[in-house]
Design a protein around this motif. Structure first.
Motif, PDB file in Angstrom:
ATOM      1  N   ARG A 188       3.488   8.771  -2.222  1.00  0.00           N
ATOM      2  CA  ARG A 188       3.169  10.289  -2.473  1.00  0.00           C
ATOM      3  C   ARG A 188       2.593  10.682  -0.918  1.00  0.00           C
ATOM      4  O   ARG A 188       1.515  10.423  -0.866  1.00  0.00           O
ATOM      5  CB  ARG A 188       2.351  10.009  -4.004  1.00  0.00           C
ATOM      6  CG  ARG A 188       2.310   9.232  -5.014  1.00  0.00           C
ATOM      7  CD  ARG A 188       1.039   8.859  -5.871  1.00  0.00           C
ATOM      8  NE  ARG A 188       1.689   8.967  -7.275  1.00  0.00           N
ATOM      9  CZ  ARG A 188       1.795   7.385  -7.669  1.00  0.00           C
ATOM     10  NH1 ARG A 188       1.574   6.348  -6.327  1.00  0.00           N
ATOM     11  NH2 ARG A 188       1.816   7.265  -8.965  1.00  0.00           N
ATOM     12  N   THR A 197       2.235   4.144  -1.434  1.00  0.00           N
ATOM     13  CA  THR A 197       2.834   4.556  -2.704  1.00  0.00           C
ATOM     14  C   THR A 197       4.029   6.058  -2.964  1.00  0.00           C
ATOM     15  O   THR A 197       4.393   5.365  -3.798  1.00  0.00           O
ATOM     16  CB  THR A 197       1.842   5.690  -3.154  1.00  0.00           C
ATOM     17  OG1 THR A 197       1.483   6.110  -2.340  1.00  0.00           O
ATOM     18  CG2 THR A 197       1.011   4.391  -3.173  1.00  0.00           C
ATOM     19  N   GLN A 225       4.376   8.647   4.588  1.00  0.00           N
ATOM     20  CA  GLN A 225       3.571   8.252   3.714  1.00  0.00           C
ATOM     21  C   GLN A 225       4.716   6.226   4.471  1.00  0.00           C
ATOM     22  O   GLN A 225       5.790   6.518   5.409  1.00  0.00           O
ATOM     23  CB  GLN A 225       3.449   7.605   2.868  1.00  0.00           C
ATOM     24  CG  GLN A 225       2.102   8.103   1.920  1.00  0.00           C
ATOM     25  CD  GLN A 225       1.904   6.638   1.093  1.00  0.00           C
ATOM     26  OE1 GLN A 225       2.768   6.287   0.616  1.00  0.00           O
ATOM     27  NE2 GLN A 225       0.279   6.816   0.947  1.00  0.00           N
ATOM     28  N   ARG A 228       0.947  -0.841   0.076  1.00  0.00           N
ATOM     29  CA  ARG A 228       0.320   0.110  -0.041  1.00  0.00           C
ATOM     30  C   ARG A 228       0.719   1.102  -0.245  1.00  0.00           C
ATOM     31  O   ARG A 228       0.791   2.079  -0.129  1.00  0.00           O
ATOM     32  CB  ARG A 228      -0.342  -0.206   1.189  1.00  0.00           C
ATOM     33  CG  ARG A 228      -1.716  -0.706   1.026  1.00  0.00           C
ATOM     34  CD  ARG A 228      -3.177  -0.815   2.148  1.00  0.00           C
ATOM     35  NE  ARG A 228      -3.368  -0.024   2.647  1.00  0.00           N
ATOM     36  CZ  ARG A 228      -4.149   0.439   3.694  1.00  0.00           C
ATOM     37  NH1 ARG A 228      -4.223   0.163   4.604  1.00  0.00           N
ATOM     38  NH2 ARG A 228      -4.470   1.774   3.520  1.00  0.00           N
ATOM     39  N   ARG A 286       7.763  12.119  -6.187  1.00  0.00           N
ATOM     40  CA  ARG A 286       7.170  10.458  -6.203  1.00  0.00           C
ATOM     41  C   ARG A 286       8.930   9.819  -6.057  1.00  0.00           C
ATOM     42  O   ARG A 286      10.227  10.641  -6.747  1.00  0.00           O
ATOM     43  CB  ARG A 286       6.967  10.791  -7.217  1.00  0.00           C
ATOM     44  CG  ARG A 286       7.218  10.540  -8.510  1.00  0.00           C
ATOM     45  CD  ARG A 286       5.927  10.112  -9.618  1.00  0.00           C
ATOM     46  NE  ARG A 286       6.582  10.106 -10.764  1.00  0.00           N
ATOM     47  CZ  ARG A 286       7.291   9.596 -10.789  1.00  0.00           C
ATOM     48  NH1 ARG A 286       7.431   8.433 -10.782  1.00  0.00           N
ATOM     49  NH2 ARG A 286       7.487   9.307 -12.716  1.00  0.00           N
TER      50      ARG A 286
END
Length: 221
Positions: A9, A7, A17, A5, A202
């Motif tokens: 971002r 990412t 995150q 899960r 990213r």
């Protein structure tokens, strides 16, 4: 949060995150002044923590760090957008400071441990290898975690991004040096699955970028 899960971002003012590996937890957060990424690494066996790039927004970083504090903070290079919160974070945590040997004088917080190519930085039981990448700055470093339970992970500062290497301001010599070092120290020894955590924006993988190395060389940036 499971690895699938994650990412990478993140946005300034938004939540971190978390990339959960078997031995290491990597929390990524975006701060100022230029949508910089900061990374908090936590050894799962010992709880020891290390911060990569105290770029800005000391309050955000100290909240992410939490009551356990950090043992160390690594500055990937001397550009001012990567150390604006360093003094406040170090004052609050007492962390040891690390930076590339050639960039240490350009960072206004004293560097406790200057790093050369191949030096090892530890966070608990986890070892990170410093790779000296010359061109974006004289002493830029990347940190490589060769996960024994999976693929490698590399924190590249401003030396490698999705779509190209870091800015060398039109200097052909600096561009050639950085492309050479990124190729020989990251792309050549590490597999396509290697996850790349850059200083802005990213994430990517070496496999996603590898087909474009010759294109980057030809365009010169």
């Amino acid at each position: 949060m499971s690895e699938t899960r994650y990412t990478g971002r993140v946005t300034v003012g938004g939540p971190a995150q978390v990339h959960e590996l078997e031995s290491l937890m990597i929390s990524k957060v975006a701060v100022g002044p230029m949508d910089n990424n900061a990374y908090l690494l936590r050894c799962r066996a010992t709880g020891e923590q290390l911060l990569i790039d105290a770029a800005n927004d000391a309050g955000t970083l100290l909240t992410l760090i939490g009551d356990d504090g950090i043992a160390s903070v690594v500055t990937t290079h001397q550009h001012g957008d990567h150390w604006q919160a360093l003094a406040e974070v170090v004052a609050a945590t007492g962390a040891r400071t690390y930076a590339g040997r050639e960039d240490a004088q350009g960072i206004p917080v004293p560097t406790d441990v200057p790093l050369a190519d191949g030096d090892v930085v530890t966070v608990g039981e986890v070892a990170l290898t410093a790779r000296h990448l010359v061109g974006h700055t004289p002493g830029s470093i990347a940190l490589v975690y060769d996960d024994p339970h999976g693929h490698p992970h590399v924190f590249t500062g401003d030396c490698l991004f999705p779509g190209g290497i870091g800015n060398t301001r039109g200097d052909a010599g600096h561009f050639g040096s950085l492309l050479h070092d990124v190729r020989t120290k990251l792309f050549d020894p590490l597999p396509d699955e290697t996850w790349v955590y850059p200083g802005h924006g990213r994430d990517t993988t070496l496999g996603a970028e590898r087909p474009h190395l010759e294109e980057w060389r030809e365009r010169g940036w």
